[in-house]
Scaffold this motif. Structure first.
Motif, PDB file in Angstrom:
ATOM      1  N   ASP A 101      -5.257  -2.199 -16.243  1.00 35.99           N
ATOM      2  CA  ASP A 101      -5.664  -0.805 -16.116  1.00 35.99           C
ATOM      3  C   ASP A 101      -5.914  -0.420 -14.664  1.00 35.99           C
ATOM      4  N   LEU A 102      -6.343  -1.376 -13.844  1.00 35.75           N
ATOM      5  CA  LEU A 102      -6.460  -1.127 -12.406  1.00 35.75           C
ATOM      6  C   LEU A 102      -5.104  -0.730 -11.844  1.00 35.75           C
ATOM      7  N   HIS A 103      -4.076  -1.502 -12.170  1.00 35.28           N
ATOM      8  CA  HIS A 103      -2.728  -1.209 -11.674  1.00 35.28           C
ATOM      9  C   HIS A 103      -2.196   0.094 -12.264  1.00 35.28           C
ATOM     10  N   GLU A 104      -2.447   0.328 -13.535  1.00 31.30           N
ATOM     11  CA  GLU A 104      -1.981   1.553 -14.198  1.00 31.30           C
ATOM     12  C   GLU A 104      -2.541   2.801 -13.511  1.00 31.30           C
ATOM     13  N   GLY A 105      -3.768   2.708 -13.041  1.00 32.37           N
ATOM     14  CA  GLY A 105      -4.391   3.843 -12.361  1.00 32.37           C
ATOM     15  C   GLY A 105      -3.666   4.275 -11.104  1.00 32.37           C
ATOM     16  N   PHE A 106      -2.913   3.368 -10.507  1.00 29.13           N
ATOM     17  CA  PHE A 106      -2.172   3.700  -9.284  1.00 29.13           C
ATOM     18  C   PHE A 106      -0.712   4.065  -9.542  1.00 29.13           C
ATOM     19  N   THR A 107      -0.241   3.969 -10.791  1.00 27.67           N
ATOM     20  CA  THR A 107       1.170   4.266 -11.056  1.00 27.67           C
ATOM     21  C   THR A 107       1.477   5.744 -11.079  1.00 27.67           C
ATOM     22  N   ASN A 112     -21.310  -7.716  -4.524  1.00 28.56           N
ATOM     23  CA  ASN A 112     -20.900  -9.002  -3.971  1.00 28.56           C
ATOM     24  C   ASN A 112     -19.553  -9.463  -4.506  1.00 28.56           C
ATOM     25  N   GLU A 113     -19.232  -9.053  -5.757  1.00 26.12           N
ATOM     26  CA  GLU A 113     -18.030  -9.587  -6.373  1.00 26.12           C
ATOM     27  C   GLU A 113     -17.421  -8.587  -7.348  1.00 26.12           C
ATOM     28  N   VAL A 114     -16.091  -8.569  -7.374  1.00 20.60           N
ATOM     29  CA  VAL A 114     -15.338  -7.811  -8.369  1.00 20.60           C
ATOM     30  C   VAL A 114     -14.578  -8.835  -9.209  1.00 20.60           C
ATOM     31  N   LEU A 115     -14.803  -8.772 -10.524  1.00 17.14           N
ATOM     32  CA  LEU A 115     -14.108  -9.649 -11.453  1.00 17.14           C
ATOM     33  C   LEU A 115     -12.942  -8.886 -12.050  1.00 17.14           C
ATOM     34  N   LEU A 116     -11.756  -9.455 -11.981  1.00 13.58           N
ATOM     35  CA  LEU A 116     -10.592  -8.860 -12.630  1.00 13.58           C
ATOM     36  C   LEU A 116     -10.353  -9.608 -13.930  1.00 13.58           C
ATOM     37  N   TYR A 117     -10.478  -8.886 -15.040  1.00 10.19           N
ATOM     38  CA  TYR A 117     -10.236  -9.466 -16.351  1.00 10.19           C
ATOM     39  C   TYR A 117      -8.776  -9.274 -16.730  1.00 10.19           C
ATOM     40  N   GLU A 118      -8.301 -10.109 -17.651  1.00 12.09           N
ATOM     41  CA  GLU A 118      -6.902 -10.056 -18.073  1.00 12.09           C
ATOM     42  C   GLU A 118      -6.572  -8.804 -18.861  1.00 12.09           C
ATOM     43  N   GLY A 119      -7.564  -8.070 -19.307  1.00 14.22           N
ATOM     44  CA  GLY A 119      -7.335  -6.846 -20.068  1.00 14.22           C
ATOM     45  C   GLY A 119      -8.649  -6.144 -20.349  1.00 14.22           C
ATOM     46  N   ALA A 120      -8.595  -5.173 -21.251  1.00 10.67           N
ATOM     47  CA  ALA A 120      -9.804  -4.447 -21.649  1.00 10.67           C
ATOM     48  C   ALA A 120     -10.760  -5.430 -22.326  1.00 10.67           C
ATOM     49  N   PHE A 121     -12.038  -5.083 -22.344  1.00 14.58           N
ATOM     50  CA  PHE A 121     -13.048  -5.981 -22.886  1.00 14.58           C
ATOM     51  C   PHE A 121     -14.071  -5.182 -23.673  1.00 14.58           C
ATOM     52  N   ASN A 122     -14.955  -5.910 -24.364  1.00 16.63           N
ATOM     53  CA  ASN A 122     -16.008  -5.240 -25.128  1.00 16.63           C
ATOM     54  C   ASN A 122     -17.360  -5.458 -24.444  1.00 16.63           C
ATOM     55  N   HIS A 123     -18.441  -5.012 -25.088  1.00 13.86           N
ATOM     56  CA  HIS A 123     -19.772  -5.123 -24.481  1.00 13.86           C
ATOM     57  C   HIS A 123     -20.249  -6.567 -24.336  1.00 13.86           C
ATOM     58  N   ASP A 124     -19.578  -7.485 -25.026  1.00 15.38           N
ATOM     59  CA  ASP A 124     -19.889  -8.911 -24.886  1.00 15.38           C
ATOM     60  C   ASP A 124     -18.947  -9.576 -23.885  1.00 15.38           C
ATOM     61  N   LEU A 167       0.834  -1.211   0.000  1.00 16.40           N
ATOM     62  CA  LEU A 167       0.000   0.000   0.000  1.00 16.40           C
ATOM     63  C   LEU A 167       0.861   1.250   0.000  1.00 16.40           C
ATOM     64  N   ASP A 168       1.908   1.244   0.818  1.00 15.87           N
ATOM     65  CA  ASP A 168       2.785   2.415   0.918  1.00 15.87           C
ATOM     66  C   ASP A 168       3.434   2.748  -0.419  1.00 15.87           C
ATOM     67  N   GLU A 169       3.827   1.713  -1.155  1.00 19.54           N
ATOM     68  CA  GLU A 169       4.507   1.918  -2.432  1.00 19.54           C
ATOM     69  C   GLU A 169       3.541   2.255  -3.565  1.00 19.54           C
ATOM     70  N   LYS A 170       2.371   1.636  -3.580  1.00 17.14           N
ATOM     71  CA  LYS A 170       1.500   1.724  -4.746  1.00 17.14           C
ATOM     72  C   LYS A 170       0.316   2.673  -4.592  1.00 17.14           C
ATOM     73  N   VAL A 171      -0.057   3.013  -3.374  1.00 12.84           N
ATOM     74  CA  VAL A 171      -1.254   3.837  -3.162  1.00 12.84           C
ATOM     75  C   VAL A 171      -0.843   5.145  -2.489  1.00 12.84           C
ATOM     76  N   ALA A 172      -0.714   6.193  -3.283  1.00 15.05           N
ATOM     77  CA  ALA A 172      -0.271   7.500  -2.773  1.00 15.05           C
ATOM     78  C   ALA A 172      -1.217   8.013  -1.686  1.00 15.05           C
ATOM     79  N   ASN A 177      -7.997   6.711 -12.817  1.00 15.58           N
ATOM     80  CA  ASN A 177      -7.907   5.495 -12.016  1.00 15.58           C
ATOM     81  C   ASN A 177      -9.211   4.736 -12.206  1.00 15.58           C
ATOM     82  N   VAL A 178      -9.164   3.664 -13.014  1.00 13.71           N
ATOM     83  CA  VAL A 178     -10.381   2.940 -13.368  1.00 13.71           C
ATOM     84  C   VAL A 178     -11.057   2.330 -12.137  1.00 13.71           C
ATOM     85  N   GLY A 179     -10.283   1.859 -11.166  1.00  9.49           N
ATOM     86  CA  GLY A 179     -10.881   1.277  -9.968  1.00  9.49           C
ATOM     87  C   GLY A 179     -11.699   2.289  -9.191  1.00  9.49           C
ATOM     88  N   ILE A 180     -11.087   3.407  -8.865  1.00  4.91           N
ATOM     89  CA  ILE A 180     -11.798   4.457  -8.125  1.00  4.91           C
ATOM     90  C   ILE A 180     -12.986   4.953  -8.948  1.00  4.91           C
TER      91      ILE A 180
END
Length: 191
Positions: A151-157, A109-121, A43-48, A164-167
């Motif tokens: 992109d979740l990780h990129e938002g914190f860099t 109830n749940e957060v799904l982490l996908y391997e990358g960007a996705f489309n409407h399907d 957290l200290d390193e990645k979350v300002a 920040n896509v997560g926030i």
């Protein structure tokens, strides 16, 4: 057997099924009551936001993360997830609510982490226009959020970035908590 006996038996059977289901769900949840010390450097390193908190605020932030992790499953889809991924999702959830102690995400109830960007399907490798980085709600996604892991990780860099896509997705969830996605989170305003 009378109709009232059949109804009473059916009700009792339903009650037993619900209780067994709740026991199994709670048994599968790993409740953590002590914040792992190995998580603090992450957290200290990645979350300002976390890095800039006072010691007592960090303790509250950590408790909020534990509470979030107790309430919401984080699942990798097409990707493995680790503690850093879980902390990035949790930090994304905690930051928008940090100024509102006691408030939580009741419709997740749940957060799904996908391997990358996705489309409407919800396709990440096939299909066209895979440009969605996060999504929450909707009829087919009831109580579920999807985030692109990279992109979740990129938002914190870049702490100065407003991307920040997560926030961003957790703020959408707050906005929708009153039933309307109108930019006014009335549940928070009323507190």
């Amino acid at each position: 057997m009378s109709l009232s006996s059949i109804i009473a038996f059916a009700f009792l059977l339903l009650l037993v099924i619900i209780l067994l289901w709740r026991l199994l769900v709670n048994k599968n949840k790993q409740k953590t009551t002590v914040f792992p010390t190995a998580w603090r450097p992450i957290l200290d390193e990645k979350v300002a936001f976390y890095h800039q908190l006072t010691t007592s605020e960090k303790v509250r932030f950590e408790k909020n993360i534990l509470h979030f992790l107790d309430e919401v499953r984080i699942t990798g889809v097409g990707t493995e997830i680790d503690d850093t991924d879980r902390l990035m999702v949790s930090a994304s959830a905690v930051i928008p609510l940090f100024g509102f102690p006691g408030w939580s995400y009741r419709k997740l109830n749940e957060v799904l982490l996908y391997e990358g960007a996705f489309n409407h399907d919800y396709e990440t490798t096939l299909g066209k226009e895979r440009n969605i980085l996060g999504m929450v709600g909707g009829s087919s996604m009831n109580r579920t959020m999807i985030l692109s892991k990279p992109d979740l990780h990129e938002g914190f860099t870049d702490s100065a970035s407003s991307q920040n896509v997560g926030i961003h997705e957790f703020v959408h969830l707050l906005d929708r908590a009153d039933g309307t996605a109108d930019g006014i989170p009335e549940d928070l305003i009323e507190q």
